[in-house]
Design an enzyme around this catalytic site. Structure first.
Site, PDB file in Angstrom:
ATOM      1  N   HIS A  64       0.906  -1.141   0.106  1.00  0.00           N
ATOM      2  CA  HIS A  64       0.288   0.117   0.244  1.00  0.00           C
ATOM      3  C   HIS A  64       1.042   1.264  -0.081  1.00  0.00           C
ATOM      4  O   HIS A  64       1.789   1.086   0.789  1.00  0.00           O
ATOM      5  CB  HIS A  64      -1.025   0.216   1.121  1.00  0.00           C
ATOM      6  CG  HIS A  64      -2.546  -0.889   0.863  1.00  0.00           C
ATOM      7  ND1 HIS A  64      -2.892  -1.285   2.090  1.00  0.00           N
ATOM      8  CD2 HIS A  64      -3.263  -1.420  -0.448  1.00  0.00           C
ATOM      9  CE1 HIS A  64      -3.351  -1.604   1.580  1.00  0.00           C
ATOM     10  NE2 HIS A  64      -4.083  -2.121   0.349  1.00  0.00           N
ATOM     11  N   ASP A  66       1.188   4.474   1.039  1.00  0.00           N
ATOM     12  CA  ASP A  66       1.411   5.200   3.069  1.00  0.00           C
ATOM     13  C   ASP A  66       3.141   4.315   3.373  1.00  0.00           C
ATOM     14  O   ASP A  66       2.663   4.810   4.497  1.00  0.00           O
ATOM     15  CB  ASP A  66       0.026   5.545   3.289  1.00  0.00           C
ATOM     16  CG  ASP A  66      -0.214   3.611   4.153  1.00  0.00           C
ATOM     17  OD1 ASP A  66      -0.792   3.480   2.759  1.00  0.00           O
ATOM     18  OD2 ASP A  66      -0.843   3.537   4.662  1.00  0.00           O
ATOM     19  N   HIS A  67       2.815   2.879   2.752  1.00  0.00           N
ATOM     20  CA  HIS A  67       4.305   2.475   3.133  1.00  0.00           C
ATOM     21  C   HIS A  67       5.022   1.999   2.359  1.00  0.00           C
ATOM     22  O   HIS A  67       6.028   1.541   3.445  1.00  0.00           O
ATOM     23  CB  HIS A  67       3.910   0.746   3.494  1.00  0.00           C
ATOM     24  CG  HIS A  67       2.524   1.351   4.387  1.00  0.00           C
ATOM     25  ND1 HIS A  67       2.890   0.375   6.253  1.00  0.00           N
ATOM     26  CD2 HIS A  67       1.326   1.612   4.979  1.00  0.00           C
ATOM     27  CE1 HIS A  67       1.856   0.901   6.510  1.00  0.00           C
ATOM     28  NE2 HIS A  67       0.337   1.747   6.126  1.00  0.00           N
TER      29      HIS A  67
HETATM   30 ZN   LIG Z   1      -1.528   2.330   6.195  1.00  0.00          ZN
HETATM   31 ZN   LIG Z   2      -2.422  -1.100   4.254  1.00  0.00          ZN
END
Ligand SMILES: [Zn+2]
Ligand SMILES: [Zn+2]
Length: 313
Positions: A64, A66-67
């Site tokens: 994902h 945001d990582h």
């Molecule tokens: Zn996340």
């Molecule tokens: Zn996630």
């Protein structure tokens, strides 16, 4: 071992919290390991006292954005700075393709070795000092939490005691240090364990995000000195947590409590609990503390020392 949070927000950055990244500083090795690398991580590094050139390993939990969206930018900058040594990257299947696709389309070439390792359950990296292992978590895409375990070390060798007994220095000291029994030419016998301090128990840190309450998190957090666990939602929003496969702060506290962890740090907080809203981060903290008192709320640039336990156990 020292932990610095470089991003503690879920999904999107806010004015006070960037997206996910945790730095582990290992001063004895002059190294920094990153766990996740959300967009803007290299900017956060510039605002901290950590150096890009010290980063040697980056562990990604899942793909994902945001990582992950900070990874290739950080790798490119590390190359331009000219002092990067080598960076090993660990993450789920597909991470190697992701890095390859971006570097190809943007014609990015690293001036130093970069290797992407695909993570499966079990040991992900190990040497004579550390074992990092991965365990699947329960989220919407393939996700691994990580456990960083320092190996136990023999206690300090009491040289003065050995000297006072007239044991000649050299190879005999080495054997005593390893806890072996030795016999001197004059017939006297000594047990190495009488010359060594208590075993130094290795420290253990667990990093569990993104996930809902699950067995994998419990495994990783078993007897951990520090558990870093996501707490995207407050328990009143548990339905949202279950649907999106995230955790409430109560779920995180249950993991810490059931796994026998020593300390819990909550991260990956939803921006919906910003100051001024009905529920705030302190409310998530209070809910978790009701179950697991040794809980703190992570914030960007929070630095925590993970102390070594004095005695075995
Ligand atoms: Zn996340
Ligand atoms: Zn996630």
């Amino acid at each position: 071992m020292q932990i610095t949070f470089l991003g503690t927000s879920a999904g999107v950055p806010t004015r006070s919290r960037n997206v996910s990244c945790v730095a582990l500083r290992l001063p004895q090795r002059g190294e920094v390991w990153l766990f996740d690398c959300g967009e803007g991580t290299q900017h956060q590094l510039l605002r901290s006292d950590l150096k890009l050139s010290q980063i040697t390993r980056i562990f990604i939990t899942h793909l994902h954005g945001d990582h992950l969206f900070g990874l290739v930018g950080l790798l490119a900058s590390a190359g331009m700075a000219g002092d990067a040594r080598r960076i090993d990257i660990y993450g789920p299947a597909g991470l190697d393709q992701y890095v390859e696709d971006i570097t190809r389309t943007s014609e990015t070439h690293f001036s130093y070795p970069v290797e992407v390792h695909t993570v499966t359950t079990g040991a992900v990296f190990e040497d004579d000092e550390f074992v990092v292992s991965g365990e699947p978590l329960v989220h919407r895409v393939e996700t691994y939490g990580y456990r960083i375990a320092e190996r136990d070390r023999a206690g300090a060798f009491d040289v003065e005691k050995a000297e006072a007994l007239g044991i000649p220095s050299g190879p005999l000291y080495g054997r005593l240090k390893r806890g072996e029994r030795v016999t001197l030419p004059d017939g006297r016998e000594f047990d190495g364990r009488d010359f060594c301090g208590p075993t130094l128990t290795g420290r253990r840190i667990a990093y569990c995000t993104d996930t809902t309450y699950c067995r994998g998190a419990l495994e990783l957090a078993r007897e951990a000195d520090l558990l870093i666990h996501e707490a995207t939602f407050a328990s009143v929003d548990e339905e949202l947590a279950r649907r999106s496969l995230h955790s409430t702060s109560v779920m995180a506290a249950r993991v810490a409590s059931e796994a026998g962890a020593r300390q819990l740090l909550l991260t990956h907080l939803s921006p919906r609990y910003a100051f001024g809203n009905r529920l705030q981060p302190d409310d998530l903290l209070a809910e978790a503390r009701a179950i697991f008192p040794d809980t703190e709320l992570a914030h960007d640039f929070l630095t925590v020392e993970v102390p070594r336990r004095a005695h075995g156990g």
